[in-house]
Design a protein around this motif. Sequence first.
Motif, PDB file in Angstrom:
ATOM      1  N   VAL A  71       0.843  -1.204   0.000  1.00 50.77           N
ATOM      2  CA  VAL A  71       0.000   0.000   0.000  1.00 50.77           C
ATOM      3  C   VAL A  71       0.877   1.253   0.000  1.00 50.77           C
ATOM      4  O   VAL A  71       0.621   2.209  -0.744  1.00 50.77           O
ATOM      5  N   GLY A  72       1.938   1.226   0.821  1.00 45.84           N
ATOM      6  CA  GLY A  72       2.857   2.361   0.876  1.00 45.84           C
ATOM      7  C   GLY A  72       3.569   2.590  -0.446  1.00 45.84           C
ATOM      8  O   GLY A  72       3.725   3.734  -0.901  1.00 45.84           O
ATOM      9  N   PHE A  73       3.991   1.494  -1.086  1.00 40.66           N
ATOM     10  CA  PHE A  73       4.642   1.591  -2.395  1.00 40.66           C
ATOM     11  C   PHE A  73       3.709   2.237  -3.417  1.00 40.66           C
ATOM     12  O   PHE A  73       4.109   3.128  -4.171  1.00 40.66           O
ATOM     13  N   THR A  74       2.457   1.802  -3.428  1.00 39.20           N
ATOM     14  CA  THR A  74       1.473   2.347  -4.372  1.00 39.20           C
ATOM     15  C   THR A  74       1.246   3.835  -4.128  1.00 39.20           C
ATOM     16  O   THR A  74       1.233   4.639  -5.073  1.00 39.20           O
ATOM     17  N   ALA A  75       1.074   4.200  -2.853  1.00 36.28           N
ATOM     18  CA  ALA A  75       0.837   5.610  -2.506  1.00 36.28           C
ATOM     19  C   ALA A  75       2.020   6.485  -2.905  1.00 36.28           C
ATOM     20  O   ALA A  75       1.854   7.562  -3.486  1.00 36.28           O
ATOM     21  N   MET A  76       3.235   6.015  -2.603  1.00 32.91           N
ATOM     22  CA  MET A  76       4.442   6.788  -2.909  1.00 32.91           C
ATOM     23  C   MET A  76       4.635   6.938  -4.416  1.00 32.91           C
ATOM     24  O   MET A  76       4.944   8.032  -4.906  1.00 32.91           O
ATOM     25  N   THR A  77       4.443   5.854  -5.158  1.00 30.64           N
ATOM     26  CA  THR A  77       4.629   5.888  -6.616  1.00 30.64           C
ATOM     27  C   THR A  77       3.645   6.859  -7.264  1.00 30.64           C
ATOM     28  O   THR A  77       4.023   7.681  -8.112  1.00 30.64           O
ATOM     29  N   LEU A  78       2.386   6.791  -6.847  1.00 27.55           N
ATOM     30  CA  LEU A  78       1.366   7.679  -7.409  1.00 27.55           C
ATOM     31  C   LEU A  78       1.642   9.135  -7.065  1.00 27.55           C
ATOM     32  O   LEU A  78       1.425  10.039  -7.884  1.00 27.55           O
ATOM     33  N   PHE A  79       2.149   9.368  -5.845  1.00 31.33           N
ATOM     34  CA  PHE A  79       2.467  10.747  -5.453  1.00 31.33           C
ATOM     35  C   PHE A  79       3.620  11.303  -6.291  1.00 31.33           C
ATOM     36  O   PHE A  79       3.590  12.447  -6.750  1.00 31.33           O
ATOM     37  N   PHE A  80       4.643  10.483  -6.501  1.00 30.35           N
ATOM     38  CA  PHE A  80       5.770  10.919  -7.348  1.00 30.35           C
ATOM     39  C   PHE A  80       5.303  11.194  -8.778  1.00 30.35           C
ATOM     40  O   PHE A  80       5.793  12.108  -9.433  1.00 30.35           O
ATOM     41  N   MET A  81       4.342  10.389  -9.256  1.00 28.27           N
ATOM     42  CA  MET A  81       3.760  10.635 -10.582  1.00 28.27           C
ATOM     43  C   MET A  81       3.014  11.968 -10.593  1.00 28.27           C
ATOM     44  O   MET A  81       3.079  12.727 -11.570  1.00 28.27           O
ATOM     45  N   ALA A  82       2.288  12.247  -9.496  1.00 24.51           N
ATOM     46  CA  ALA A  82       1.524  13.491  -9.395  1.00 24.51           C
ATOM     47  C   ALA A  82       2.447  14.706  -9.450  1.00 24.51           C
ATOM     48  O   ALA A  82       2.137  15.717 -10.093  1.00 24.51           O
ATOM     49  N   ILE A  83       3.622  14.606  -8.781  1.00 20.09           N
ATOM     50  CA  ILE A  83       4.578  15.716  -8.766  1.00 20.09           C
ATOM     51  C   ILE A  83       5.061  16.043 -10.176  1.00 20.09           C
ATOM     52  O   ILE A  83       5.345  17.200 -10.500  1.00 20.09           O
ATOM     53  N   PHE A 146      -3.784  11.090  -9.985  1.00 18.37           N
ATOM     54  CA  PHE A 146      -2.658  10.457  -9.282  1.00 18.37           C
ATOM     55  C   PHE A 146      -2.613  10.903  -7.819  1.00 18.37           C
ATOM     56  O   PHE A 146      -2.425  10.090  -6.913  1.00 18.37           O
ATOM     57  N   ALA A 147      -2.773  12.209  -7.578  1.00 18.48           N
ATOM     58  CA  ALA A 147      -2.667  12.758  -6.224  1.00 18.48           C
ATOM     59  C   ALA A 147      -3.800  12.259  -5.326  1.00 18.48           C
ATOM     60  O   ALA A 147      -3.573  11.883  -4.170  1.00 18.48           O
ATOM     61  N   VAL A 148      -5.028  12.226  -5.872  1.00 22.14           N
ATOM     62  CA  VAL A 148      -6.182  11.790  -5.073  1.00 22.14           C
ATOM     63  C   VAL A 148      -6.090  10.295  -4.754  1.00 22.14           C
ATOM     64  O   VAL A 148      -6.320   9.880  -3.607  1.00 22.14           O
ATOM     65  N   VAL A 149      -5.735   9.463  -5.753  1.00 26.65           N
ATOM     66  CA  VAL A 149      -5.620   8.020  -5.500  1.00 26.65           C
ATOM     67  C   VAL A 149      -4.465   7.746  -4.538  1.00 26.65           C
ATOM     68  O   VAL A 149      -4.551   6.857  -3.681  1.00 26.65           O
ATOM     69  N   SER A 150      -3.385   8.534  -4.649  1.00 21.95           N
ATOM     70  CA  SER A 150      -2.275   8.428  -3.691  1.00 21.95           C
ATOM     71  C   SER A 150      -2.776   8.721  -2.274  1.00 21.95           C
ATOM     72  O   SER A 150      -2.421   8.021  -1.320  1.00 21.95           O
ATOM     73  N   ALA A 151      -3.619   9.741  -2.145  1.00 19.51           N
ATOM     74  CA  ALA A 151      -4.181  10.095  -0.833  1.00 19.51           C
ATOM     75  C   ALA A 151      -5.057   8.971  -0.282  1.00 19.51           C
ATOM     76  O   ALA A 151      -5.054   8.705   0.924  1.00 19.51           O
ATOM     77  N   ILE A 152      -5.803   8.299  -1.171  1.00 21.37           N
ATOM     78  CA  ILE A 152      -6.655   7.175  -0.735  1.00 21.37           C
ATOM     79  C   ILE A 152      -5.786   6.053  -0.150  1.00 21.37           C
ATOM     80  O   ILE A 152      -6.065   5.538   0.941  1.00 21.37           O
ATOM     81  N   PHE A 153      -4.717   5.685  -0.863  1.00 11.87           N
ATOM     82  CA  PHE A 153      -3.825   4.627  -0.374  1.00 11.87           C
ATOM     83  C   PHE A 153      -3.079   5.075   0.887  1.00 11.87           C
ATOM     84  O   PHE A 153      -2.872   4.279   1.807  1.00 11.87           O
ATOM     85  N   THR A 154      -2.704   6.361   0.935  1.00  8.84           N
ATOM     86  CA  THR A 154      -2.044   6.890   2.136  1.00  8.84           C
ATOM     87  C   THR A 154      -2.980   6.812   3.332  1.00  8.84           C
ATOM     88  O   THR A 154      -2.543   6.559   4.460  1.00  8.84           O
TER      89      THR A 154
END
Length: 281
Positions: A71-83, A146-154
């Motif tokens: 879950v952490g990997f998914t959240a981090m990857t999506l956040f980096f994509m969002a940036i 990407f940012a919203v889905v990252s927030a969901i996993f976070t």
Amino acid sequence: MHKKAVVYMSLSALAFALLNVFVKKLGDFNVYQIVFFRSIGTLFFTIPLLIKNKIPFLGNKRFLLITRGLVGFTAMTLFFMAIKHLSMGSAVSIRYISPIFAAFFALFLLKEKIKLLQWLCFAIAFLGVVLLKGFDNNINNIGLLFAVVSAIFTGLVPIIIRKIGSSDHPIVIVNYFMIISAIIGGVMCIANWSTPKGIEWLLLLSLGVYGYFGQLYMTKALQTTEINQVAPLKYIEVIFTIIIGAIWFQETYSLLSLFAILLIVSGLILNVIIKQSKKLG
């Protein structure tokens, strides 16, 4: 409020802001390669700590530890994509709506009650996201997604950690997260590997250093004084990120965009205060 706690939380926020900046700076690299180096950098700290303190590597609740890592990997990857797609201040602000999703997960999975005032705080924060989408020209749909889905996993992370409880040492939990991220990120980046040159090696490896010290100083701050006093300070990461982004990348924000970010941060800070007052009451 304890002065040391303020210093620790400020250092934590600055470390995470610098992590965001270097992820943006390394935008030409594949996101999985960035995740790989971010994870490897932190493992230089966590593995020696486990060995030094003779803490078992595999832990006890292994299924939950692996789940937390994925879950952490998914959240981090999506956040980096969002940036890569958004201005840094916007990406960080949207990621910080994760407590809204955490509250929903806690409501259904942990049967925790949520105060009416907390729902109001979430509404304020969510209104900020809606306004940001409407008034920030730098916001595009793919970056927002990407940012919203990252927030969901976070938001899922604290629920899993609550399930793990005190069964496993915090360093074991972080170590699982970093090892899983390093393995998946490493495998996924092979096809698009780009060999770093010169200072790029230092920048990539520094990601894990900033991530580690950001987490370390946040933990120190929370151990120094009451959570409700210091926890809201973590949101100054947004301010640091906006300032550094404006100076380094010439990122610009309209007054309405800044107002939207203020709404997001205010709503989340109020939620922290109300949640902690509920625990103390």
